[in-house]
Design a protein around this motif. Structure first.
Motif, PDB file in Angstrom:
ATOM      1  N   LEU A  31       0.830  -1.207   0.000  1.00  0.00           N
ATOM      2  CA  LEU A  31       0.000   0.000   0.000  1.00  0.00           C
ATOM      3  C   LEU A  31       0.865   1.258   0.000  1.00  0.00           C
ATOM      4  O   LEU A  31       0.605   2.205  -0.757  1.00  0.00           O
ATOM      5  N   ARG A  32       1.888   1.265   0.846  1.00  0.00           N
ATOM      6  CA  ARG A  32       2.802   2.416   0.890  1.00  0.00           C
ATOM      7  C   ARG A  32       3.429   2.660  -0.481  1.00  0.00           C
ATOM      8  O   ARG A  32       3.483   3.792  -0.969  1.00  0.00           O
ATOM      9  N   GLU A  33       3.908   1.587  -1.075  1.00  0.00           N
ATOM     10  CA  GLU A  33       4.582   1.678  -2.376  1.00  0.00           C
ATOM     11  C   GLU A  33       3.641   2.224  -3.449  1.00  0.00           C
ATOM     12  O   GLU A  33       4.001   3.141  -4.208  1.00  0.00           O
ATOM     13  N   ASN A  34       2.439   1.690  -3.507  1.00  0.00           N
ATOM     14  CA  ASN A  34       1.514   2.079  -4.577  1.00  0.00           C
ATOM     15  C   ASN A  34       0.940   3.474  -4.378  1.00  0.00           C
ATOM     16  O   ASN A  34       0.736   4.210  -5.357  1.00  0.00           O
ATOM     17  N   PHE A  35       0.677   3.865  -3.133  1.00  0.00           N
ATOM     18  CA  PHE A  35       0.177   5.227  -2.910  1.00  0.00           C
ATOM     19  C   PHE A  35       1.287   6.258  -3.142  1.00  0.00           C
ATOM     20  O   PHE A  35       1.032   7.361  -3.621  1.00  0.00           O
ATOM     21  N   LYS A  36       2.510   5.884  -2.806  1.00  0.00           N
ATOM     22  CA  LYS A  36       3.637   6.792  -3.026  1.00  0.00           C
ATOM     23  C   LYS A  36       3.833   7.058  -4.515  1.00  0.00           C
ATOM     24  O   LYS A  36       4.211   8.158  -4.925  1.00  0.00           O
ATOM     25  N   LYS A  37       3.567   6.041  -5.342  1.00  0.00           N
ATOM     26  CA  LYS A  37       3.725   6.186  -6.796  1.00  0.00           C
ATOM     27  C   LYS A  37       2.582   7.004  -7.404  1.00  0.00           C
ATOM     28  O   LYS A  37       2.709   7.511  -8.513  1.00  0.00           O
ATOM     29  N   SER A  38       1.473   7.118  -6.684  1.00  0.00           N
ATOM     30  CA  SER A  38       0.313   7.847  -7.199  1.00  0.00           C
ATOM     31  C   SER A  38       0.441   9.336  -6.886  1.00  0.00           C
ATOM     32  O   SER A  38       1.337   9.755  -6.156  1.00  0.00           O
ATOM     33  N   THR A  39      -0.478  10.107  -7.437  1.00  0.00           N
ATOM     34  CA  THR A  39      -0.513  11.553  -7.154  1.00  0.00           C
ATOM     35  C   THR A  39      -1.665  11.900  -6.212  1.00  0.00           C
ATOM     36  O   THR A  39      -1.991  13.064  -6.024  1.00  0.00           O
TER      37      THR A  39
END
Length: 226
Positions: free
Chosen positions: A145-153
């Protein structure tokens, strides 16, 4: 993180603080104008575990009836505080389907999560039930979750207050001066290793919530079957 050691140290330090009278009262619980809201991904324990938790709370209520006790519908484990509660946050500020998409992407490789509730711990302002994941599934999912939200805007405040690593559930908060702190701690001590039960997580909820996860102020945004 060694959860057993973490919970033990928290209990030791907090029980000392409570007995010394240096505990903290939550002054916002009954504030009708409290506008702190956010969005959270959470797990709810099953009915059997919630019934066992209420047995513990009944013991505390007999000693300190005027504190804040979580009713069954509000009891939860925070998987991730995606947007931590802040004043004035409303759902029209975000695109909900985009958040659901990121969570669904993170769920792809999720293994089954099983959590054991055993014993109680404390903070200077609350009592919690200790949660122990039986393997690394929850930890790995949080990292995804951290990884994917960090990649999002997308707007998010993951880990802004603290990096979540436990699986506890808060069940009682101090809202008034304690009348019997010694008896309260003595009763909590009797439940330090109490077996509240183990359950396999069947679904996750994405919710819009107030600071206390009160059902009356909660809007369910999505349900993820796992």
């Amino acid at each position: 993180m060694n959860l057993t050691e973490h919970y033990n140290q928290l209990y030791i330090k907090s029980s000392e603080v409570i007995l010394e009278g240096n505990y903290k009262l939550d002054t916002q619980i009954n504030n009708a104008s409290d506008s702190r809201f956010g969005i959270t991904l959470l797990i709810r324990p099953n009915e059997k575990i919630k019934a066992n938790i209420q047995l513990f709370l009944d013991e505390l209520k007999a000693i300190e009836p005027h504190q804040y006790y979580y009713p069954d519908p509000d009891i939860h484990i925070t998987v991730m505080s995606i947007i931590s509660c802040y004043e004035g946050f409303t759902l029209d500020k975000i695109n909900i389907p985009e958040y659901i998409d990121v969570i669904q992407q993170s769920l792809v490789h999720l293994d089954q999560i099983t959590i054991e509730f055993r014993g109680v711990t404390a903070s200077p302002s609350a009592f919690m039930i200790q949660g122990f994941p039986t393997d690394e599934s929850l930890h790995n999912f949080r990292d995804k979750l951290r990884e994917n939200f960090k990649k999002s805007t997308l707007e998010q405040s993951i880990d802004s207050r603290y990096t979540i690593a436990t699986a506890h559930t808060t069940v009682m908060r101090f809202q008034e001066k304690l009348v019997n702190p010694k008896e309260l701690i003595a009763t909590a001590a009797q439940f330090r290793d109490y077996d509240f039960g183990e359950f396999q997580v069947e679904n996750l909820e994405l919710v819009y919530n107030d600071w206390y996860q009160r059902e009356k102020n909660t809007i369910r945004l999505a349900n993820f079957i796992i």
